[in-house]
Design a protein around this motif. Structure first.
Motif, short mmCIF file in Angstrom:
data_model
loop_
_atom_site.label_atom_id
_atom_site.label_comp_id
_atom_site.label_asym_id
_atom_site.label_seq_id
_atom_site.Cartn_x
_atom_site.Cartn_y
_atom_site.Cartn_z
N ASP A 31 -6.61 1.30 -16.27
CA ASP A 31 -7.36 0.35 -17.10
C ASP A 31 -8.45 -0.32 -16.29
O ASP A 31 -8.30 -0.58 -15.08
CB ASP A 31 -6.42 -0.73 -17.66
N LEU A 32 -9.56 -0.65 -16.97
CA LEU A 32 -10.67 -1.39 -16.38
C LEU A 32 -10.97 -2.61 -17.24
O LEU A 32 -11.04 -2.50 -18.47
CB LEU A 32 -11.92 -0.51 -16.26
N ALA B 88 -18.95 4.15 -9.30
CA ALA B 88 -17.63 4.79 -9.28
C ALA B 88 -17.80 6.19 -8.70
O ALA B 88 -18.41 7.06 -9.34
CB ALA B 88 -17.02 4.85 -10.66
N GLU B 89 -17.32 6.39 -7.49
CA GLU B 89 -17.45 7.67 -6.82
C GLU B 89 -16.06 8.30 -6.65
O GLU B 89 -15.14 7.65 -6.17
CB GLU B 89 -18.12 7.52 -5.45
N ILE B 90 -15.96 9.56 -7.02
CA ILE B 90 -14.70 10.28 -6.90
C ILE B 90 -14.90 11.45 -5.95
O ILE B 90 -15.88 12.19 -6.03
CB ILE B 90 -14.21 10.77 -8.28
N SER B 91 -13.97 11.58 -4.99
CA SER B 91 -13.94 12.70 -4.06
C SER B 91 -12.73 13.55 -4.41
O SER B 91 -11.63 13.02 -4.57
CB SER B 91 -13.84 12.20 -2.61
N ILE B 92 -12.93 14.86 -4.49
CA ILE B 92 -11.86 15.72 -5.00
C ILE B 92 -11.93 17.09 -4.35
O ILE B 92 -13.00 17.60 -4.03
CB ILE B 92 -11.96 15.84 -6.54
N GLN B 93 -10.74 17.68 -4.16
CA GLN B 93 -10.61 19.05 -3.67
C GLN B 93 -9.28 19.59 -4.18
O GLN B 93 -8.30 18.85 -4.26
CB GLN B 93 -10.66 19.11 -2.14
N ARG C 3 -8.64 1.50 -21.41
CA ARG C 3 -7.91 2.63 -20.88
C ARG C 3 -8.85 3.80 -20.56
O ARG C 3 -9.71 4.16 -21.35
CB ARG C 3 -6.85 3.07 -21.88
N ASN C 4 -8.67 4.38 -19.36
CA ASN C 4 -9.43 5.54 -18.92
C ASN C 4 -8.45 6.62 -18.46
O ASN C 4 -7.33 6.32 -18.05
CB ASN C 4 -10.37 5.18 -17.76
N ARG C 5 -8.91 7.87 -18.49
CA ARG C 5 -8.04 8.99 -18.11
C ARG C 5 -8.79 9.98 -17.22
O ARG C 5 -9.85 10.48 -17.59
CB ARG C 5 -7.50 9.71 -19.33
N GLU D 85 -13.07 5.56 -6.02
CA GLU D 85 -13.38 4.20 -5.58
C GLU D 85 -14.33 3.57 -6.59
O GLU D 85 -15.40 4.12 -6.87
CB GLU D 85 -14.01 4.20 -4.19
N ILE D 86 -13.95 2.40 -7.13
CA ILE D 86 -14.72 1.73 -8.18
C ILE D 86 -15.33 0.46 -7.62
O ILE D 86 -14.62 -0.43 -7.15
CB ILE D 86 -13.83 1.41 -9.38
N ASP D 87 -16.66 0.37 -7.64
CA ASP D 87 -17.41 -0.80 -7.17
C ASP D 87 -17.05 -1.19 -5.74
O ASP D 87 -17.09 -2.37 -5.38
CB ASP D 87 -17.19 -1.99 -8.10
N GLY D 88 -16.66 -0.23 -4.92
CA GLY D 88 -16.35 -0.50 -3.52
C GLY D 88 -15.15 -1.40 -3.32
O GLY D 88 -14.97 -1.96 -2.23
N ASP D 89 -14.31 -1.54 -4.32
CA ASP D 89 -13.15 -2.44 -4.26
C ASP D 89 -11.89 -1.61 -4.03
O ASP D 89 -11.54 -0.76 -4.85
CB ASP D 89 -13.03 -3.22 -5.56
#
Length: 392
Positions: A88-89, A96-101, A139-141, A160-164
């Motif tokens: 939830d936000l 909002a940066e997502i790193s994925i592998q 709600r987010n998914r 990572e959302i807003d560097g928090d």
């Protein structure tokens, strides 16, 4: 007898009981034992507390763990499923940066929209996307479609959302695994009762995945797409020599199956993600070959394995390609092929890097077929034999 000889006779002349009863030996043994306990305790604390804390502090993915579906540790057959994380936000994020592998490949969905995809290459950095435009208040998914021809694999993810750090979503055992596709999965509705928690392998570095590295931002798929409607193949051939062609139209839900060996032609070179449509929603897998000329599956290596999540009527490649012809071997209920086009200038941004690991003297080891590939070829030969018997 001298005093030293008497002491020696007292120690060694009456056996082990004398040694245990001697106060000097007893005190020394206790000190050594206590020191060993202290060292063992320090090592245990370092392994369970200090080491994870140091790794979490130094790691670019901040506590994320490699996760997978439980119960597949000894499986070697192909697998495809979803790893899902709801959160939830309270406010719309600015960044909002997502790193994925993922090993072997992934397709990332954020609130039902396809953001990015890739396949695993040893030594390659994690993919990174900016996804604030896909998030919303409430709600987010996150849903990651995972596939592997070997049964085993892993997912590593850090949002990572807003560097928090308080608003950081990482891959761990709080993610849920759903093995069957349902439309509710993309709509954000509650998961099926059969969904279960993910299995956490370990924090990196672990196994063959090594220490994670972060790549530069990749463009999301919405940014580079050319039109929303997929472009269908113009014609198809069910002959191995691709000499007899049939005109194709956009596949429909009630389209009839084409065959277990089919070559599609777009009449010109094109670039994008290949999309296959299936008559049945459950199938055992297939081999995908691409090229600017008609591929020869007996000589060419497959570009990818077609592994679909059970219940899913379509399959989309994890990597965009430039091609004219596509040959699919092993899907008897295939009804059509399309391509999700992307801007040619962005094609290098999405294509996986070549494996940097070389063999002896710079020569790669010969490619060995996986159990899945062998099974597909056995199935194709069996179907061809049955067809020949029917013709006779």
């Amino acid at each position: 007898m001298h005093d030293a000889e008497k002491r020696e006779a007292g120690l060694f002349g009456r056996g082990p009981e004398a040694v245990r009863s001697n106060p000097i030996v007893s005190d020394q043994g206790k000190k050594v034992f206590l020191r060993c306990l202290v060292v063992a305790g320090v090592l245990m604390i370092a392994e369970r507390v200090v080491r994870p804390a140091v790794i979490g502090w130094l790691s670019p993915v901040h506590g994320a763990q490699w996760i997978w579906a439980p119960g597949l540790e000894r499986h070697t057959n192909a697998q495809a499923f979803y790893a899902i994380r709801d959160f939830d936000l309270t406010a719309a994020p600015k960044e909002a940066e997502i790193s994925i592998q993922a090993d072997a490949e992934y397709i990332l969905l954020v609130n039902g929209e396809r953001v990015g995809s890739n396949r695993y290459i040893a030594g390659a950095p994690l993919d990174r996307y900016e996804i604030s435009a896909y998030l919303r208040v409430g709600r987010n998914r996150l849903a990651v479609e995972l596939r592997t021809p070997r049964g085993i694999g892993g997912l590593l993810c850090d949002l990572e959302i807003d560097g928090d750090r308080a608003q950081r979503i990482v891959s761990d055992d709080r993610w849920m695994i759903q093995r069957r596709y349902q439309p509710r999965l993309r709509r954000g509705e509650p998961l099926l009762p059969t969904a279960h928690r993910a299995k956490a392998w370990a924090r990196p570095p672990t196994g063959r995945w090594g220490w994670p590295k972060i790549d530069a931002l990749r463009p999301d798929l919405k940014t580079v797409s050319l039109g929303k409607r997929p472009l269908p193949a113009r014609r198809s051939s069910t002959r191995e020599e691709s000499t007899e062609w049939t005109r194709r139209r956009r596949p429909r839900k009630n389209s009839s199956a084409i065959g277990a060996w089919v070559t599609f032609d777009w009449n010109r070179p094109i670039q994008g993600f290949i999309k296959l449509t299936l008559a049945e929603r459950d199938f055992a897998g297939a081999l995908l070959f691409v090229g600017l000329r008609p591929p020869d599956p007996f000589l060419d290596e497959p570009a990818n394995f077609v592994i679909s999540v059970p219940g899913r009527g379509t399959w989309i490649d994890s990597e965009p390609r430039r091609f004219r012809y596509v040959t699919v071997v092993g899907v008897e209920d295939l009804t059509g092929a399309e391509v999700l086009r992307i801007d040619a200038d962005h094609l290098p941004d999405f294509q996986a890097r070549e494996d940097p690991v070389e063999g002896v003297f710079g020569l790669r080891d010969p490619q060995l077929r996986t159990p899945m590939e062998n099974e597909i070829w056995r199935r194709v030969h069996r179907l061809a034999g049955e067809r020949r018997r029917e013709e006779v």
